[in-house]
Enzyme design. Sequence first.
Site, PDB file in Angstrom:
ATOM      1  N   ASP A 128       0.810  -1.232   0.000  1.00  0.00           N
ATOM      2  CA  ASP A 128       0.000   0.000   0.000  1.00  0.00           C
ATOM      3  C   ASP A 128       0.843   1.282   0.000  1.00  0.00           C
ATOM      4  O   ASP A 128       0.335   2.347  -0.340  1.00  0.00           O
ATOM      5  CB  ASP A 128      -0.917   0.037   1.235  1.00  0.00           C
ATOM      6  CG  ASP A 128      -1.824  -1.186   1.331  1.00  0.00           C
ATOM      7  OD1 ASP A 128      -2.064  -1.829   0.287  1.00  0.00           O
ATOM      8  OD2 ASP A 128      -2.273  -1.505   2.447  1.00  0.00           O
ATOM      9  N   MET A 170      -5.835  -2.708  -4.996  1.00  0.00           N
ATOM     10  CA  MET A 170      -5.734  -2.608  -3.538  1.00  0.00           C
ATOM     11  C   MET A 170      -5.112  -1.262  -3.123  1.00  0.00           C
ATOM     12  O   MET A 170      -4.940  -0.376  -3.947  1.00  0.00           O
ATOM     13  CB  MET A 170      -4.915  -3.777  -2.994  1.00  0.00           C
ATOM     14  CG  MET A 170      -5.682  -5.067  -2.924  1.00  0.00           C
ATOM     15  SD  MET A 170      -4.663  -6.333  -2.120  1.00  0.00           S
ATOM     16  CE  MET A 170      -5.898  -7.584  -1.786  1.00  0.00           C
ATOM     17  N   GLY A 171      -4.762  -1.156  -1.860  1.00  0.00           N
ATOM     18  CA  GLY A 171      -4.121   0.074  -1.368  1.00  0.00           C
ATOM     19  C   GLY A 171      -4.746   0.603  -0.100  1.00  0.00           C
ATOM     20  O   GLY A 171      -4.318   1.614   0.441  1.00  0.00           O
ATOM     21  N   ARG A 172      -5.812  -0.094   0.340  1.00  0.00           N
ATOM     22  CA  ARG A 172      -6.545   0.312   1.548  1.00  0.00           C
ATOM     23  C   ARG A 172      -6.974   1.783   1.451  1.00  0.00           C
ATOM     24  O   ARG A 172      -7.582   2.146   0.461  1.00  0.00           O
ATOM     25  CB  ARG A 172      -5.692   0.044   2.776  1.00  0.00           C
ATOM     26  CG  ARG A 172      -6.537  -0.129   4.002  1.00  0.00           C
ATOM     27  CD  ARG A 172      -5.810  -0.757   5.123  1.00  0.00           C
ATOM     28  NE  ARG A 172      -6.229  -2.134   5.294  1.00  0.00           N
ATOM     29  CZ  ARG A 172      -5.600  -3.006   6.045  1.00  0.00           C
ATOM     30  NH1 ARG A 172      -4.484  -2.687   6.650  1.00  0.00           N
ATOM     31  NH2 ARG A 172      -6.072  -4.214   6.170  1.00  0.00           N
TER      32      ARG A 172
HETATM   33  O1  F6P Z   1      -2.424  -3.989   3.372  1.00  0.00           O
HETATM   34  C1  F6P Z   1      -2.264  -4.814   2.263  1.00  0.00           C
HETATM   35  C2  F6P Z   1      -3.611  -5.214   1.700  1.00  0.00           C
HETATM   36  O2  F6P Z   1      -3.371  -6.015   0.570  1.00  0.00           O
HETATM   37  C3  F6P Z   1      -4.556  -4.063   1.384  1.00  0.00           C
HETATM   38  O3  F6P Z   1      -4.242  -3.434   0.178  1.00  0.00           O
HETATM   39  C4  F6P Z   1      -5.878  -4.778   1.390  1.00  0.00           C
HETATM   40  O4  F6P Z   1      -6.953  -3.915   1.697  1.00  0.00           O
HETATM   41  C5  F6P Z   1      -5.707  -5.793   2.476  1.00  0.00           C
HETATM   42  O5  F6P Z   1      -4.318  -5.991   2.647  1.00  0.00           O
HETATM   43  C6  F6P Z   1      -6.361  -7.127   2.175  1.00  0.00           C
HETATM   44  O6  F6P Z   1      -6.232  -7.922   3.292  1.00  0.00           O
HETATM   45  P1  F6P Z   1      -6.489  -9.496   3.320  1.00  0.00           P
HETATM   46  O7  F6P Z   1      -5.282 -10.156   2.718  1.00  0.00           O
HETATM   47  O8  F6P Z   1      -6.641  -9.797   4.758  1.00  0.00           O
HETATM   48  O9  F6P Z   1      -7.697  -9.764   2.491  1.00  0.00           O
END
Ligand code: F6P
Length: 342
Positions: A128, A170-172
């Site tokens: 991220d 992604m990227g939160r």
């Molecule tokens: O923080 C890294 C990340 O890939 C984010 O971009 C995403 O929102 C989250 O983790 C996804 O998490 P998980 O692997 O628990 O689904």
Amino acid sequence: MRLGILTGGGDCPGLNAVIRAVVRQSVKNYKSEVIGFFEGWKGIVENMYMPLTLSTTSGLIRKGGTILRTSRTNPFKLANGPSVILKNMASNNLDALIAIGGEDTCGVAYKMFSEHGLNVVCVPKTIDNDLNATDFTFGFDTAVNIVCEALDRLHTTAESHNRVLVCEVMGRHAGWIACYGGIAGGADFILVPEKPICVNEIVTAIKTRHSRGKDFSIVVVAEGAKFDNNEILKDQELDSFGHVKLGGIGDQLAKIIEKETGYETRTTVLGHLQRGGSPTAFDRVLATRFGVMACDLVHKQEFGKMVALSGNEIKAVPIKDAVDSLRTLDMKLYDMAGIFFG
Ligand code: F6P
């Protein structure tokens, strides 16, 4: 010295390269021993670990994921979590811990350092790129390259079918991946969490593009982007650090674009593809530099620090500076990306 090492939070390419670098520097230049705790903070609480040697870490530079596995365990949510961590550090004769992670893992490390006196040094990891006090985290470059390649592929199929293709990345709550990936992949519109989604703006950009003979468009949307009417996605779950599980904005947006423009629209969600596979050369080098410097900091007893990239230098910064607030997208970069919208 005897060091412990752990990888916490979401995995990303380059974690193994850090582990390899820490072990190589420890064994070769300090004659120190290293053990690796499994599954992030969970491993040190449950005392699950493996010895890390030159032979168990050999060949790791190109390997994605983490040989130590990972979890999003928050030891401050477990009964006696912090004191069990200190107990297991002592029972394994460890002098220090290297925690490789993002906002949450480094946040726990900072609390363990400042409130419980743990000798800890952090290494910033996350696709991220949302950690403060470092120009880049490792893993980000690999994710951006994956987005770029996906957009190249989406272009050819979008063009063949005269379609609008929405790509959710992604990227939160930060738009770094969307913005870098979108610029590199020639996106016709990029949506980021830092700027509310304005449907009119996107529709106008797509129509403008089509009016000058471009019968397809590529829209990149960050998973954390929100509509300007504050519409909240339903059924969002929380993880153990209280973060909402994101995803689904791409589909919502595609339906609106199709309805408002009349152009056939489809969605691709890149999801965990962005975290898998081998690190890019940039991430391998950054992860290696971070690992060597983290090991040096531990041996100089500079605890409570995180290694960071500043320009092209690797520096030590207080962990606190990295976790105090989220590093959101530089909007100057987003404004530049806007030159290419529509
Ligand atoms: O923080 C890294 C990340 O890939 C984010 O971009 C995403 O929102 C989250 O983790 C996804 O998490 P998980 O692997 O628990 O689904």
